[in-house]
Enzyme design. Structure first.
Site, PDB file in Angstrom:
ATOM      1  N   GLU A  69      -1.778   7.388  -1.943  1.00 33.99           N
ATOM      2  CA  GLU A  69      -2.772   8.018  -1.067  1.00 33.99           C
ATOM      3  C   GLU A  69      -3.729   8.870  -1.895  1.00 33.99           C
ATOM      4  OE1 GLU A  69      -1.050  10.006   2.259  1.00 33.99           O
ATOM      5  OE2 GLU A  69      -0.155   8.153   3.035  1.00 33.99           O
ATOM      6  N   PRO A  70      -4.934   9.117  -1.371  1.00 30.28           N
ATOM      7  CA  PRO A  70      -5.934   9.873  -2.130  1.00 30.28           C
ATOM      8  C   PRO A  70      -5.441  11.231  -2.622  1.00 30.28           C
ATOM      9  CG  PRO A  70      -6.966   8.842  -0.223  1.00 30.28           C
ATOM     10  CD  PRO A  70      -5.494   8.604  -0.092  1.00 30.28           C
ATOM     11  N   GLU A 122       1.851   1.510 -10.957  1.00 32.58           N
ATOM     12  CA  GLU A 122       3.235   1.242 -10.517  1.00 32.58           C
ATOM     13  C   GLU A 122       4.155   2.407 -10.868  1.00 32.58           C
ATOM     14  OE1 GLU A 122       4.721  -2.138  -8.329  1.00 32.58           O
ATOM     15  OE2 GLU A 122       2.807  -1.806  -9.317  1.00 32.58           O
ATOM     16  N   ALA A 133       0.843  -1.183   0.000  1.00 31.24           N
ATOM     17  CA  ALA A 133       0.000   0.000   0.000  1.00 31.24           C
ATOM     18  C   ALA A 133       0.883   1.240   0.000  1.00 31.24           C
ATOM     19  CB  ALA A 133      -0.930  -0.007   1.214  1.00 31.24           C
ATOM     20  N   GLN A 144      -2.909  -4.320 -48.169  1.00 34.96           N
ATOM     21  CA  GLN A 144      -1.677  -3.716 -47.633  1.00 34.96           C
ATOM     22  C   GLN A 144      -1.914  -2.948 -46.336  1.00 34.96           C
ATOM     23  OE1 GLN A 144       0.306  -0.631 -50.008  1.00 34.96           O
ATOM     24  NE2 GLN A 144       2.240  -1.693 -49.644  1.00 34.96           N
TER      25      GLN A 144
END
Length: 383
Positions: free
Chosen positions: A123-124, A363, A120, A279
């Site tokens: 954060e908001p 991430e 964790a 193509q």
């Protein structure tokens, strides 16, 4: 190169994806259900113990094999690779920095999947600025406990996790700010609440939640490594593995989208011939394939550098940055190849298109990856 044993595991996972997951994942994903049966099968295959060495696990696999397995899982359904991503990061954190007591407590169960773990960070109000976090823990010397207050958001596997590697401040006044950050290993204790599941565009089947801490107490030995102020550096190292996982997910999604597009381009005819012979479509497939392979090679380069013991924040950042952008591009191009059917929920490209953006912002956003890459580029080439 990976060992024969590792290649056999990659092949086993790939065969399982083709036989068990891909035939039904479309309808299952739409149901929003948690994939309990598939998670249990992943446990049986040892996937939750991929990064856990002896004596707690079965020796672990190389970073290269881990990346290849994660890509195969994502080729079937990105959610499955996500279910083991944060778990693997916590396993790495414990092995690199945990006390022997912490390792013995968690790692054997994590290797089998009996104990599930997550991390964790976000954060908001903080987003990518982790050093600006407000979640904090005060140490109650009389009780020998940390008292945690604050909130986290976008935490994957939060409801299913038995232990959370919680990044917080143990010294809010420390300068530089990162020197006051620690990691606590938090179980489901009073005052720790998984407050709500967040609605999402894609990445279905697995929960992403908000967490709240109101005077939640954990013992002093929950401090990772037993020393305060090391958490930021510890987590940055752990995120190298996390970014390999996100890059691998991206490669898996891109490969799935490419596979579907190639298959459809052979089956669908227009003007008396398969559409790949036009193509415009053939060139699109060629570009999709080239970008997907380039993303895979960046991923493998980062994983091999990791296996060699080198610092890989730049390499993992490059792999995550490029592969995630490619996943989004290839997913959209798969819709182009399918035409109107690509926009239909009866076909898979729309799912890839919904899943891919997570890797761009997850991430560490790609904008943050560029900062990391630029910083390392200068550091490694200082004149």
């Amino acid at each position: 190169m990976i060992s024969e044993e590792e290649q056999a595991m990659v092949d086993t996972v790939a065969a399982w994806i083709d036989a068990e997951v891909k035939p039904t994942v479309g309808e299952f994903e739409k149901s929003g259900q948690y994939p309990t049966d598939w998670i249990d099968q992943m446990k049986e295959m040892g996937i939750f113990g991929l990064a856990i060495a002896e004596p707690w696990g079965y020796g672990g696999v190389s970073g290269e094999a881990y990346a290849m397995i994660a890509a195969e899982l994502a080729r079937g359904w990105m959610t499955l690779a996500g279910a083991m991503g944060g778990h693997t990061v916590v396993a790495k954190l414990l092995q690199l920095y945990g006390t022997r007591e912490q390792q013995d407590k968690y790692l054997p169960g994590m290797a089998t999947g009996e104990i599930r773990a997550t991390m964790a960070l976000t954060e908001p109000g903080g987003g990518s600025d982790l050093q600006a976090m407000t979640t904090h823990a005060d140490f109650d010397e009389a009780a020998g406990e940390y008292v945690i207050n604050g909130a986290k958001t976008w935490i994957t596997n939060a409801r299913k996790a038995d232990v959370t590697a919680l990044l917080l401040k143990t010294d809010p006044n420390a300068q530089p700010r990162h020197s006051g950050i620690s990691i606590l290993l938090v179980e489901k204790v009073p005052g720790f609440e998984v407050s709500r599941d967040l609605p999402k565009l894609g990445y279905k089947g697995i929960e992403s939640c908000e967490l709240s801490f109101a005077d939640a107490r954990v013992p002093a030995d929950a401090l990772l490594g037993g020393v305060e102020g090391k958490g930021f550096a510890q987590m940055m190292k752990g995120l190298e593995t996390g970014r390999l996982n996100v890059a691998a997910r991206s490669v898996g999604v891109a490969q799935a989208a490419l596979d579907d597009a190639v298959r459809y381009a052979q089956e669908r005819e227009s003007m008396g011939k398969p559409i790949w012979k036009h193509q415009a479509v053939g060139n699109l497939l060629a570009t999709m394939a080239t970008k997907t392979e380039a993303a895979r090679q960046l991923l493998l380069h980062a994983a091999r550098t990791y296996d060699a013991g080198g610092r890989v924040d730049m390499e993992a950042g490059m792999a995550k940055l490029y592969a995630s952008e490619v996943a989004a591009e290839v997913a959209l191009d798969a819709i182009r190849v399918h035409g109107g059917y690509g926009y239909s929920t009866e076909y898979s490209p729309e799912r890839y298109y919904r899943d891919a953006p997570l890797m761009i912002v997850g991430e560490g956003t790609n904008e943050i990856q560029k900062n990391v890459i630029a910083g390392q580029l200068i550091k490694r080439n200082t004149i």
